[in-house]
Scaffold this motif. Structure first.
Motif, PDB file in Angstrom:
ATOM      1  N   TYR A 142       0.850  -1.182   0.000  1.00 35.18           N
ATOM      2  CA  TYR A 142       0.000   0.000   0.000  1.00 35.18           C
ATOM      3  C   TYR A 142       0.890   1.237   0.000  1.00 35.18           C
ATOM      4  CZ  TYR A 142      -3.434  -3.443   1.546  1.00 35.18           C
ATOM      5  OH  TYR A 142      -4.241  -4.544   1.647  1.00 35.18           O
TER       6      TYR A 142
ATOM      7  N   TYR B 120       1.100   5.672  -0.366  1.00 33.77           N
ATOM      8  CA  TYR B 120       0.345   6.891  -0.093  1.00 33.77           C
ATOM      9  C   TYR B 120       1.201   8.121  -0.370  1.00 33.77           C
ATOM     10  CZ  TYR B 120      -1.993   3.409   2.897  1.00 33.77           C
ATOM     11  OH  TYR B 120      -2.607   2.280   3.381  1.00 33.77           O
TER      12      TYR B 120
ATOM     13  N   TYR C 262       1.081  12.215   0.982  1.00 34.01           N
ATOM     14  CA  TYR C 262       0.498  13.222   1.854  1.00 34.01           C
ATOM     15  C   TYR C 262       1.239  14.528   1.603  1.00 34.01           C
ATOM     16  CZ  TYR C 262      -1.380   9.337   4.665  1.00 34.01           C
ATOM     17  OH  TYR C 262      -2.041   8.210   5.096  1.00 34.01           O
TER      18      TYR C 262
ATOM     19  N   GLY D 252      -0.301  -2.878   5.550  1.00 37.11           N
ATOM     20  CA  GLY D 252      -1.732  -2.936   5.847  1.00 37.11           C
ATOM     21  C   GLY D 252      -2.101  -2.388   7.195  1.00 37.11           C
ATOM     22  N   THR D 253      -1.135  -2.149   8.032  1.00 39.36           N
ATOM     23  CA  THR D 253      -1.436  -1.553   9.338  1.00 39.36           C
ATOM     24  C   THR D 253      -0.715  -0.209   9.452  1.00 39.36           C
ATOM     25  OG1 THR D 253       0.318  -2.900  10.322  1.00 39.36           O
ATOM     26  CG2 THR D 253      -1.937  -3.710  10.510  1.00 39.36           C
ATOM     27  N   GLU D 254       0.447  -0.199  10.040  1.00 46.83           N
ATOM     28  CA  GLU D 254       1.121   1.087  10.218  1.00 46.83           C
ATOM     29  C   GLU D 254       1.802   1.542   8.933  1.00 46.83           C
ATOM     30  OE1 GLU D 254       3.640  -1.233  13.036  1.00 46.83           O
ATOM     31  OE2 GLU D 254       5.060   0.353  12.530  1.00 46.83           O
ATOM     32  N   GLN D 255       1.825   2.859   8.768  1.00 43.79           N
ATOM     33  CA  GLN D 255       2.446   3.459   7.592  1.00 43.79           C
ATOM     34  C   GLN D 255       3.809   4.019   7.974  1.00 43.79           C
ATOM     35  OE1 GLN D 255      -0.189   6.174   5.493  1.00 43.79           O
ATOM     36  NE2 GLN D 255      -1.949   4.865   5.915  1.00 43.79           N
ATOM     37  N   PHE D 256       4.767   3.778   7.093  1.00 42.05           N
ATOM     38  CA  PHE D 256       6.122   4.284   7.286  1.00 42.05           C
ATOM     39  C   PHE D 256       6.349   5.417   6.296  1.00 42.05           C
ATOM     40  CE2 PHE D 256       7.826   1.134  10.196  1.00 42.05           C
ATOM     41  CZ  PHE D 256       6.916   0.103  10.057  1.00 42.05           C
ATOM     42  N   PHE D 257       6.825   6.531   6.818  1.00 40.49           N
ATOM     43  CA  PHE D 257       6.962   7.731   6.007  1.00 40.49           C
ATOM     44  C   PHE D 257       8.396   7.950   5.559  1.00 40.49           C
ATOM     45  CE2 PHE D 257       2.958  10.116   6.208  1.00 40.49           C
ATOM     46  CZ  PHE D 257       2.248   9.301   7.070  1.00 40.49           C
ATOM     47  N   GLY D 258       8.520   8.520   4.381  1.00 37.75           N
ATOM     48  CA  GLY D 258       9.811   8.994   3.917  1.00 37.75           C
ATOM     49  C   GLY D 258      10.133  10.346   4.528  1.00 37.75           C
TER      50      GLY D 258
END
Lengths: 111, 112
Positions: free
Chosen positions: A31, A33, A35, A97-103
């Protein structure tokens, strides 16, 4: 430890120009994303991407924006004709599918 | 629709004092809850998360948050803060693989 990477770290462009922001998500994530965070404001969702298609997009994500996963590793955000109000920090994120890791983000400055 | 409210835009505190950063959310379905920290000129780092199970979750650097379903809250606490905890803290909510909805953030300023 695997991490999300983004390039460039800072992009300066003229109003009306096209920009492409690049992200390399964590390799086994499914997944993806984008932002954005306008200076001094909260982080806002732009778009989510799964199984090679957009799964959801916000009101901000109009026809000027597009996303692509061209080669199975990169995930790009294109802004076709930048406006002054597009100036912001853009964050890519990936998830299993659970926590999102950001760049670390790309700071886009539109002059 | 989901939403997140962080009532305190700024929280000044002296070093070694306890702190609580408040977060309330609204959602009609079960959600995941997160706290992210953003240090100056850096990206977002996951501090801690509630997915299911124990309502009290802890981070490796001494922060904890408690999920309270009846009060729809997920307040962040630390018993003794350090100068290095100075940062912006964002509470966020999501429905499983869905987008994250962020609060407006709380700037924690720790003074010596």
């Amino acid at each position: 430890e695997p991490e999300v990477t983004q390039t460039p770290s800072h992009q300066v462009t003229q109003m009306g120009q096209e920009v492409i922001l690049r992200c390399v998500p964590i390799s086994n994530h499914l997944y993806f994303y984008w932002y954005r965070q306008i200076l001094g404001q909260k982080v806002e969702f732009l778009v989510s991407f799964y199984n090679n298609e957009i799964s959801e997009k916000s009101e901000i994500f109009d026809d000027q924006f597009s996303v692509e996963r061209p080669d199975g590793s990169n995930f790009t955000l294109k802004i076709r004709s930048t406006k002054l109000e597009d100036s912001a920090m853009y964050f890519c994120a990936s998830s299993t599918g659970t926590e999102q890791f950001f760049g670390p983000g790309t700071r886009l400055t539109v002059l | 629709a989901q939403s997140v409210t962080q009532l305190d835009s700024q929280v000044p505190v002296f070093e070694e004092a306890p702190v609580e950063l408040r977060c309330n959310y609204s959602s009609s379905v079960s959600v995941y809850l997160f706290w992210y920290v953003q240090y100056p000129n850096q990206g977002l780092q996951l501090l801690l998360k509630y997915l299911s199970g124990s309502t009290l979750v802890e981070s490796i650097n001494g922060f904890e948050a408690e999920f309270n379903k009846s009060q729809t809250s997920f307040h962040l606490r630390k018993p003794s803060v350090h100068i290095s905890d100075t940062a912006e803290y964002f509470c966020a909510v999501s429905e499983r693989t869905d987008k994250l909805i962020f609060g407006t953030g709380t700037r924690l300023q720790v003074f010596p």
